[in-house]
Design a protein around this motif. Structure first.
Motif, PDB file in Angstrom:
ATOM      1  N   PHE A  78      16.150  18.282  50.671  1.00 25.54           N
ATOM      2  CA  PHE A  78      16.968  18.234  49.455  1.00 25.54           C
ATOM      3  C   PHE A  78      16.364  17.269  48.437  1.00 25.54           C
ATOM      4  O   PHE A  78      16.321  17.550  47.239  1.00 25.54           O
ATOM      5  CB  PHE A  78      18.390  17.810  49.809  1.00 25.54           C
ATOM      6  CG  PHE A  78      19.313  17.746  48.627  1.00 25.54           C
ATOM      7  CD1 PHE A  78      19.870  18.895  48.087  1.00 25.54           C
ATOM      8  CD2 PHE A  78      19.613  16.534  48.035  1.00 25.54           C
ATOM      9  CE1 PHE A  78      20.716  18.834  46.995  1.00 25.54           C
ATOM     10  CE2 PHE A  78      20.459  16.459  46.935  1.00 25.54           C
ATOM     11  CZ  PHE A  78      21.014  17.614  46.400  1.00 25.54           C
ATOM     12  N   ALA A  79      15.872  16.115  48.936  1.00 27.01           N
ATOM     13  CA  ALA A  79      15.332  15.095  48.029  1.00 27.01           C
ATOM     14  C   ALA A  79      14.132  15.620  47.243  1.00 27.01           C
ATOM     15  O   ALA A  79      13.940  15.287  46.076  1.00 27.01           O
ATOM     16  CB  ALA A  79      14.944  13.845  48.820  1.00 27.01           C
ATOM     17  N   HIS A 136      16.334  17.449  42.567  1.00 29.40           N
ATOM     18  CA  HIS A 136      17.569  18.057  42.092  1.00 29.40           C
ATOM     19  C   HIS A 136      18.161  17.244  40.936  1.00 29.40           C
ATOM     20  O   HIS A 136      18.005  16.021  40.882  1.00 29.40           O
ATOM     21  CB  HIS A 136      18.589  18.159  43.221  1.00 29.40           C
ATOM     22  CG  HIS A 136      18.340  19.305  44.140  1.00 29.40           C
ATOM     23  ND1 HIS A 136      17.628  19.188  45.308  1.00 29.40           N
ATOM     24  CD2 HIS A 136      18.689  20.613  44.050  1.00 29.40           C
ATOM     25  CE1 HIS A 136      17.561  20.362  45.910  1.00 29.40           C
ATOM     26  NE2 HIS A 136      18.184  21.240  45.183  1.00 29.40           N
ATOM     27  N   SER A 137      18.843  17.919  40.043  1.00 26.95           N
ATOM     28  CA  SER A 137      19.471  17.270  38.892  1.00 26.95           C
ATOM     29  C   SER A 137      20.717  16.498  39.312  1.00 26.95           C
ATOM     30  O   SER A 137      21.234  16.669  40.430  1.00 26.95           O
ATOM     31  CB  SER A 137      19.862  18.326  37.860  1.00 26.95           C
ATOM     32  OG  SER A 137      20.855  19.193  38.406  1.00 26.95           O
ATOM     33  N   THR A 138      21.203  15.647  38.404  1.00 25.57           N
ATOM     34  CA  THR A 138      22.456  14.919  38.665  1.00 25.57           C
ATOM     35  C   THR A 138      23.602  15.898  38.857  1.00 25.57           C
ATOM     36  O   THR A 138      24.487  15.699  39.702  1.00 25.57           O
ATOM     37  CB  THR A 138      22.757  13.983  37.494  1.00 25.57           C
ATOM     38  OG1 THR A 138      21.667  13.083  37.315  1.00 25.57           O
ATOM     39  CG2 THR A 138      24.030  13.179  37.764  1.00 25.57           C
ATOM     40  N   LEU A 156      27.085  19.025  45.016  1.00 24.32           N
ATOM     41  CA  LEU A 156      26.999  18.934  46.475  1.00 24.32           C
ATOM     42  C   LEU A 156      28.222  18.240  47.074  1.00 24.32           C
ATOM     43  O   LEU A 156      28.679  18.589  48.163  1.00 24.32           O
ATOM     44  CB  LEU A 156      25.719  18.187  46.873  1.00 24.32           C
ATOM     45  CG  LEU A 156      25.478  17.976  48.378  1.00 24.32           C
ATOM     46  CD1 LEU A 156      25.239  19.321  49.055  1.00 24.32           C
ATOM     47  CD2 LEU A 156      24.277  17.050  48.592  1.00 24.32           C
ATOM     48  N   LYS A 157      28.764  17.261  46.345  1.00 23.79           N
ATOM     49  CA  LYS A 157      29.901  16.491  46.870  1.00 23.79           C
ATOM     50  C   LYS A 157      31.105  17.378  47.175  1.00 23.79           C
ATOM     51  O   LYS A 157      31.930  17.039  48.031  1.00 23.79           O
ATOM     52  CB  LYS A 157      30.296  15.409  45.871  1.00 23.79           C
ATOM     53  CG  LYS A 157      29.207  14.366  45.634  1.00 23.79           C
ATOM     54  CD  LYS A 157      29.624  13.373  44.560  1.00 23.79           C
ATOM     55  CE  LYS A 157      28.497  12.367  44.274  1.00 23.79           C
ATOM     56  NZ  LYS A 157      28.890  11.425  43.181  1.00 23.79           N
TER      57      LYS A 157
END
Length: 552
Positions: free
Chosen positions: A96-97, A105-107, A113-114
């Motif tokens: 993922f990183a 990945h963007s903010t 994801l949360k």
């Protein structure tokens, strides 16, 4: 008049304290009356549990110590379903990183994801742990059972393990293992007064005589009672030999194997699986009759589920030429059974299963080989039982021969063709029909010194590196050396028609290959599937049975 709130607050606090104390006492009372497990292994979410959710419809992943269920997002992933599936069932923090190696990945993506985080009710930054098991109080056999079946299709199971006179119950569900203390395998104490005799745990012959049919068959052997009902259909000597003795004393019939000899130690050990009780002595029978109306029978409602392998027996050896064996097993409850060559790959379904008897064919057996087979069975309550057997096939007897020129001269025909090339002798008999330059070029050199003919390709050039490597596969040995060959050829499975030459072409290039399927086209071409040195291959042959393509 001013209102003083302090007494009121004090009263509320006192009432709340009383309620807490009462609830604590009730909880303690419940805890004392409930059987406690000797060991409970539980984690917020274990890595083993995450590994079970590894498909597009059920996808969990671990990122930076947190667990996420992204099943509903798989098909919406902007990078494609294939990329997100790489993270299912694993720790995908690095994946993922690095955005699968294409950046970061963007903010927005991290905030998104949360939404998929699994709330395990834990606090702190990490809700994933490795499966650490404090098993200091658990017997070794139970430690092995705790990780026996990490199968993605099985979300929970109950298992019974017998050890040291106790039966332990192991339950796995939703990431939690619970091991309940064993119950001793002994007759429950009598509830009668001391003046009432204890009912003996034995059977009288009249009880046995009631079970005389194939559907309920009891035998008396050496003063012990056995219920062999489930074994009748699997008896190697035929069903009738057992049915004829149902309900009777079969001691002599068993000890003499029906007058044909004696049973093996394996058969005697197998009999123990069907033991019910002993035959009552005269004194026990008297007590049994007198206490029948006074003592209620004790019923065992938790008989452990088990599987027994009937054949092949452990370390059984089959004769030369055996290419398949029948795998037979019985269970004491209706079940579905699978098998494999390792415990983790026991996924092949038996041909006949679903009841208490199970059978299937194990193929691909070769001379001199040893094979271990693992069986796993699951009953209707998802309880699992396993068993293992190992068997082998004899190696053919060998004859050692010194390779001389006289020996070479005897192999001078298409039926047996040896060539002497650079002082080495080669047996190219099986390659003659597949030779691209025609059969006659080889046949004319059978039993002769053929170095020049091979090196000059019969005067038309030189052979390729591929051809020279192919020749090495037919080496018999150096001239003057020795060779070991089977004394007699074992029986082989053959197919009539042109398939024989197809087999020769495969054997010529892949000596010892096991052909599993042949598909003949109308124009004479063929497609052949075979295994060679543990690998699977598919070959295409033209109408002259020459190999044109090989894929692994």
């Amino acid at each position: 008049m001013a209102f003083n709130a302090q007494p009121f607050r004090t009263a509320v606090v006192v009432i709340l304290l009383v309620i807490v104390v009462v609830l604590s006492m009730l909880a303690l009372k419940k805890e004392e009356s409930t059987p406690q497990p000797i060991q409970t292994i539980t984690t917020p979410v274990s890595l083993a549990l995450v590994q079970l959710h590894n498909s597009s419809s059920d996808c969990w992943t671990i990122i930076d110590g947190e667990v996420y269920d992204v099943s509903s997002y798989v098909k919406m992933h902007p990078g494609g379903e294939k990329e997100i599936l790489k993270a299912c069932g694993i720790d995908a923090s690095e994946l993922f990183a690095k955005k699968g190696g294409s950046g970061q990945h963007s903010t927005f993506a991290r905030d998104l994801l949360k939404q998929f985080r699994i709330n395990t009710g834990t606090t702190g930054s990490t809700n994933v742990t490795q499966d650490t098991k404090d098993t200091t109080t658990i017997p070794d056999v139970l430690k092995r059972a705790l990780t026996l079946y990490p199968n993605a299709d099985i979300l929970g199971y109950t298992m019974f393990i017998e050890q040291d006179g106790k039966t332990y119950t192991i339950t796995y569900k939703e990431g939690m293992f619970v091991v309940l203390d064993g119950i001793k395998n002994e007759t429950a104490p009598s509830t009668q007064t001391s003046t009432t005799p204890t009912k003996p745990n034995c059977k009288i012959k009249e009880d046995v005589a009631k079970h005389t049919s194939k559907s309920s068959c009891w035998l008396i052997i050496n003063n012990k009672v056995y219920d062999v009902t489930e074994f009748i259909s699997a008896h190697p000597g035929g069903q009738q030999d057992i049915i004829n003795n149902c309900g009777t004393d079969a001691t002599n019939a068993f000890n003499t194997k029906g007058g044909e000899g004696s049973h093996s130690e394996f058969a005697r050990g197998l009999l123990d699986d069907y033991f019910i009780s002993t035959i009552c002595s005269a004194e026990e029978e008297k007590v049994l009759v007198n206490t029948t109306e006074q003592v209620q029978p004790v019923t065992n409602t938790s008989i452990p589920f088990k599987v027994t392998i009937i054949s092949p027996s452990l370390q059984q050896q089959f004769p030369v030429g055996t290419t398949s064996v029948t795998l037979q097993a019985t269970t004491n409850q209706a079940a579905t059974c699978r098998w494999g060559t390792t415990q983790q790959t026991s996924t092949t379904l038996f041909s006949t299963t679903g009841s208490k008897t199970h059978s299937t064919q194990v193929t691909g057996i070769t001379d001199g080989s040893t094979k271990t087979v693992h069986i796993s069975c699951q009953d209707t309550t998802n309880t699992l039982a396993t068993a293992t057997t190992t068997f082998s096939v004899q190696s053919p007897p060998q004859t050692t021969t010194t390779i001389t020129m006289e020996t070479l001269l005897t192999h001078n025909s298409q039926a047996s063709c040896w060539l002497l090339i650079n002082n080495n002798v080669y047996d190219v008999t099986n390659y003659i029909s597949a030779h691209p330059g025609g059969q006659q070029r080889i046949i004319s050199n059978c039993g002769k010194e053929s170095t020049i003919a091979f090196d000059t390709r019969g005067g038309s050039g030189s052979h390729s590196t591929y051809a020279r490597n192919l020749l090495a596969g037919f080496l018999v040995g150096p001239l003057g050396g020795t060779t070991t060959t089977p004394t007699s050829s074992p029986p082989q499975n053959t197919t009539t028609g042109s398939t024989g030459s197809v087999e020769q072409a495969i054997q010529a290039q892949f000596p010892g290959a096991v052909i599993t399927d042949i598909n003949n086209e109308d124009d004479g071409r063929s497609e052949v599937k075979f295994t060679y040195q543990g690998e699977s291959y598919q070959a295409k042959l033209n109408s002259q049975n020459i190999i044109t393509e090989v894929e692994s």
